[in-house]
Design an enzyme around this catalytic site. Sequence first.
Site, PDB file in Angstrom:
ATOM      1  N   GLN A 202       0.817  -1.208   0.000  1.00 38.74           N
ATOM      2  CA  GLN A 202       0.000   0.000   0.000  1.00 38.74           C
ATOM      3  C   GLN A 202       0.859   1.270   0.000  1.00 38.74           C
ATOM      4  OE1 GLN A 202      -3.274   1.311  -0.821  1.00 38.74           O
ATOM      5  NE2 GLN A 202      -3.466  -0.799  -0.125  1.00 38.74           N
ATOM      6  N   LYS A 225      -0.559  -2.171  -7.707  1.00 38.50           N
ATOM      7  CA  LYS A 225      -0.955  -1.031  -6.872  1.00 38.50           C
ATOM      8  C   LYS A 225      -0.197   0.235  -7.287  1.00 38.50           C
ATOM      9  CE  LYS A 225      -3.344  -3.394  -3.518  1.00 38.50           C
ATOM     10  NZ  LYS A 225      -3.119  -3.989  -2.214  1.00 38.50           N
TER      11      LYS A 225
HETATM   12  C1  LIG Z   1      -3.154  -5.166  -1.617  1.00 39.12           C
HETATM   13  C2  LIG Z   1      -2.484  -5.489  -0.372  1.00 39.12           C
HETATM   14  C3  LIG Z   1      -1.977  -6.779  -0.119  1.00 39.12           C
HETATM   15  C4  LIG Z   1      -2.187  -7.922  -1.068  1.00 39.12           C
HETATM   16  O1  LIG Z   1      -1.578  -7.689  -2.287  1.00 39.12           O
HETATM   17  P1  LIG Z   1      -1.831  -8.682  -3.493  1.00 39.12           P
HETATM   18  O2  LIG Z   1      -1.315  -7.940  -4.676  1.00 39.12           O
HETATM   19  O3  LIG Z   1      -3.305  -8.922  -3.563  1.00 39.12           O
HETATM   20  O4  LIG Z   1      -1.070  -9.930  -3.214  1.00 39.12           O
HETATM   21  C5  LIG Z   1      -1.312  -6.985   1.057  1.00 39.12           C
HETATM   22  N1  LIG Z   1      -1.138  -6.005   1.957  1.00 39.12           N
HETATM   23  C6  LIG Z   1      -1.599  -4.758   1.756  1.00 39.12           C
HETATM   24  C7  LIG Z   1      -1.349  -3.696   2.778  1.00 39.12           C
HETATM   25  C8  LIG Z   1      -2.289  -4.451   0.583  1.00 39.12           C
HETATM   26  O5  LIG Z   1      -2.763  -3.217   0.393  1.00 39.12           O
END
Ligand SMILES: *Cc1c(COP(=O)(O)O)cnc(C)c1O
Length: 405
Positions: A202, A225
Amino acid sequence: MALDINKIREDFPILKRKVNGNDFVYFDNAATSQKPNKVIDSIVDYYKNYNSNIHRGVHTVSQEATDAYEGARTKIQKHFNVKNLHEIIFTSGTTHSINIVANGFKDLLNKNDEIIISGLEHHSNIVPWQMMAETNGAKIKVIPIDKQGELDMEVYDSILNKNTRLVFVNHVSNALGTINPIKEIIEKAHKVKAAVLIDGAQAASHFKADFQELDVDFYTTSAHKLCGPTGVGILYGKEKWLNKMPPYQGGGEMISDVTFDKTTYADLPHKFEAGTPNVSGAIAFGVALDYLNSLGFDNINLYESSLLKYATKKLKTISGLKIYGDNENKTSVISFNVDGIHAYDIGTLLDKFGIAVRTGQHCAQPIMDHFEIPGTVRVSLAFYNTKKEIDKLYNSLKQAISMLS
Ligand SMILES: *Cc1c(COP(=O)(O)O)cnc(C)c1O
């Protein structure tokens, strides 16, 4: 240098579409970000022009694909200031990365050992540790959250001890946006010789982390992300830890010598990259980092902070609206509820207005339990969002509330 947001929006084709007859407003960036043309084009370019398996062929096109894949690793090394290139493992994303470490520590811990995880974790950072602890009997302790949605560091100090072997905390909470004091967490853990894994899924879209400066033992993130494609991410690990851990999966590319009696494993990073990797994804991950760096993380951060401030102030004027984790130290995420109205109903009505938000637990049920709520509406902003879109959210939200109450 201020960002030219109108020009930036031109880079994202999806922002031009309509949803339910309205201009599309995308406020679900904490779940996944949108992709600029450069990233999309790099994937098409790979499949059109140099698709080939890597690390195996003597032929020209295989070499081109290998160079591009390894070139992406080098971009990631520079971006996060990683000491050795082979300390970066390509994975399918954060969840995969965390599972590699949890699996790797199965045999390294026993029942006298303790691991600490934070109360602000995503499910992907809780479940693998519970699975690991079932096999080796290690104890899991939790750093609780205070009323503000921040970690209670006094409790952290009190549960950290010479039996602590591992500490797992996310850099930024996906449910609330809280930025955790990871530098302090790492320094304190190292005093008792515990290793630290930071989940940066994140964080990495909002600011640049310097792994050597942080002295972090493991760091994970997912490309999707941060404007990259889905299905690719990294596990960073200090060489000494990656060498101690057994491979996660057996298969091609991760071995150095195979007979029916015994197999010896390949050197890092290949030991952890069994099978054909997501070649186009890794290349596009590198392109996404180039794109974000061309805008500048300081510029992105400044702009997102101004959006956050604007949206927070505006939403707070709505009566009965409560924001969770309303701290100074957070990324551009607003998690809220409106008195007497279910988050899901708000999300459904906002969608009718073309506005995408997330509702529910955000893969972080313990945080919701802490606030004694079933879930929230989460608005998460990115650098391609605008104040005009926030105005539209405000107006649509007021309309939704009057329809629902
Ligand atoms: C999105 C997210 C994950 C999981 O990431 P993936 O790409 O779905 O494996 C783990 N921790 C946090 C803080 C996230 O925002």
